[in-house]
Enzyme design. Sequence first.
Site, PDB file in Angstrom:
ATOM      1  N   ASP A  31       0.851  -1.193   0.000  1.00  0.00           N
ATOM      2  CA  ASP A  31       0.000   0.000   0.000  1.00  0.00           C
ATOM      3  C   ASP A  31       0.885   1.240   0.000  1.00  0.00           C
ATOM      4  OD1 ASP A  31      -3.221   0.499   0.981  1.00  0.00           O
ATOM      5  OD2 ASP A  31      -1.821   2.185   1.126  1.00  0.00           O
ATOM      6  N   HIS A  78     -10.479  -5.472  -2.986  1.00  0.00           N
ATOM      7  CA  HIS A  78      -9.140  -5.837  -2.511  1.00  0.00           C
ATOM      8  C   HIS A  78      -9.178  -6.165  -1.035  1.00  0.00           C
ATOM      9  CE1 HIS A  78      -9.764  -1.469  -2.278  1.00  0.00           C
ATOM     10  NE2 HIS A  78      -9.102  -1.515  -1.131  1.00  0.00           N
ATOM     11  N   ASN A 107     -12.889  -3.610   2.797  1.00  0.00           N
ATOM     12  CA  ASN A 107     -13.884  -2.550   2.925  1.00  0.00           C
ATOM     13  C   ASN A 107     -14.868  -2.695   1.772  1.00  0.00           C
ATOM     14  OD1 ASN A 107     -12.497  -1.413   5.165  1.00  0.00           O
ATOM     15  ND2 ASN A 107     -11.116  -0.323   3.780  1.00  0.00           N
ATOM     16  N   HIS A 123      -6.874  -5.890   2.371  1.00  0.00           N
ATOM     17  CA  HIS A 123      -5.697  -5.290   2.993  1.00  0.00           C
ATOM     18  C   HIS A 123      -5.106  -6.358   3.908  1.00  0.00           C
ATOM     19  CE1 HIS A 123      -6.816  -0.895   2.340  1.00  0.00           C
ATOM     20  NE2 HIS A 123      -7.993  -1.480   2.129  1.00  0.00           N
ATOM     21  N   GLN A 179     -14.373   2.025   1.629  1.00  0.00           N
ATOM     22  CA  GLN A 179     -13.779   1.672   0.330  1.00  0.00           C
ATOM     23  C   GLN A 179     -13.603   2.926  -0.511  1.00  0.00           C
ATOM     24  OE1 GLN A 179     -15.801  -1.397  -1.931  1.00  0.00           O
ATOM     25  NE2 GLN A 179     -14.194  -1.462  -3.482  1.00  0.00           N
TER      26      GLN A 179
HETATM   27  P1  AMP Z   1      -9.808   1.223   0.308  1.00  0.00           P
HETATM   28  O1  AMP Z   1     -10.017   2.472   1.107  1.00  0.00           O
HETATM   29  O2  AMP Z   1     -10.168  -0.046   1.058  1.00  0.00           O
HETATM   30  O3  AMP Z   1     -10.456   1.300  -1.054  1.00  0.00           O
HETATM   31  O4  AMP Z   1      -8.237   1.094   0.097  1.00  0.00           O
HETATM   32  C1  AMP Z   1      -7.560   1.686  -0.949  1.00  0.00           C
HETATM   33  C2  AMP Z   1      -6.089   1.621  -0.603  1.00  0.00           C
HETATM   34  O5  AMP Z   1      -5.343   1.794  -1.801  1.00  0.00           O
HETATM   35  C3  AMP Z   1      -5.629   2.700   0.371  1.00  0.00           C
HETATM   36  O6  AMP Z   1      -5.060   2.075   1.521  1.00  0.00           O
HETATM   37  C4  AMP Z   1      -4.578   3.479  -0.438  1.00  0.00           C
HETATM   38  O7  AMP Z   1      -3.493   3.910   0.345  1.00  0.00           O
HETATM   39  C5  AMP Z   1      -4.160   2.460  -1.470  1.00  0.00           C
HETATM   40  N1  AMP Z   1      -3.630   2.987  -2.715  1.00  0.00           N
HETATM   41  C6  AMP Z   1      -4.160   3.965  -3.494  1.00  0.00           C
HETATM   42  N2  AMP Z   1      -3.418   4.154  -4.599  1.00  0.00           N
HETATM   43  C7  AMP Z   1      -2.394   3.264  -4.521  1.00  0.00           C
HETATM   44  C8  AMP Z   1      -1.269   2.965  -5.355  1.00  0.00           C
HETATM   45  N3  AMP Z   1      -1.061   3.618  -6.507  1.00  0.00           N
HETATM   46  N4  AMP Z   1      -0.400   2.012  -4.954  1.00  0.00           N
HETATM   47  C9  AMP Z   1      -0.600   1.351  -3.794  1.00  0.00           C
HETATM   48  N5  AMP Z   1      -1.638   1.581  -2.977  1.00  0.00           N
HETATM   49  C10 AMP Z   1      -2.524   2.525  -3.322  1.00  0.00           C
END
Ligand code: AMP
Length: 112
Positions: free
Chosen positions: A29, A98, A85, A100, A92
Amino acid sequence: MATIFTKIINKEIPADIVYEDDLCLAFRDINPQAPVHILIIPKKPLSILNDAEIEDQQLLGHLMLAAIKIADKEGVADAFRLVLNNGAGAGQEIFHMHFHLLAGRPFSWPPG
Ligand code: AMP
C-alpha cells in the site's frame, strides 16, 4: 469502470509488487497503516465484494490462500489482519475489490 488498480495489473503504473499469479496481484500500500500493509487484488475487475457471484467462489478462496502465502513470505503468518472494505460507507475508496493484509503492530478491536 477501470481504476488505478487496473493500471497496476497492466503494469502501466509502477507498484511494489510482492506476489503475482494468474488470478491475483499483491503490492504494498502506498500509504501504509502498519509495518506490513499489502493489497491483494483479483485480476478480474470486481468493483466490490457484493458483485461476486457463485462463479467467483474459487477466486475468493484463492485470494485468501494467497494472503497466507504472502504473510508467510513477509514473516508475519502468526499474526496478521485481513480487511476488506465493502462500499464507500465501510471506507472503500478504490472500486476494484481488494483485501488489505496488515501486520507488524498490535491491532485493537473493534477496528476504527
Ligand atoms: P480502500 O479504502 O479499502 O479502497 O483502500 C484503498 C487503498 O489503496 C488505500 O489504503 C490506499 O493507500 C491504497 N492505494 C491507493 N493508490 C495506490 C497505489 N497507486 N499504490 C498502492 N496503494 C494505493
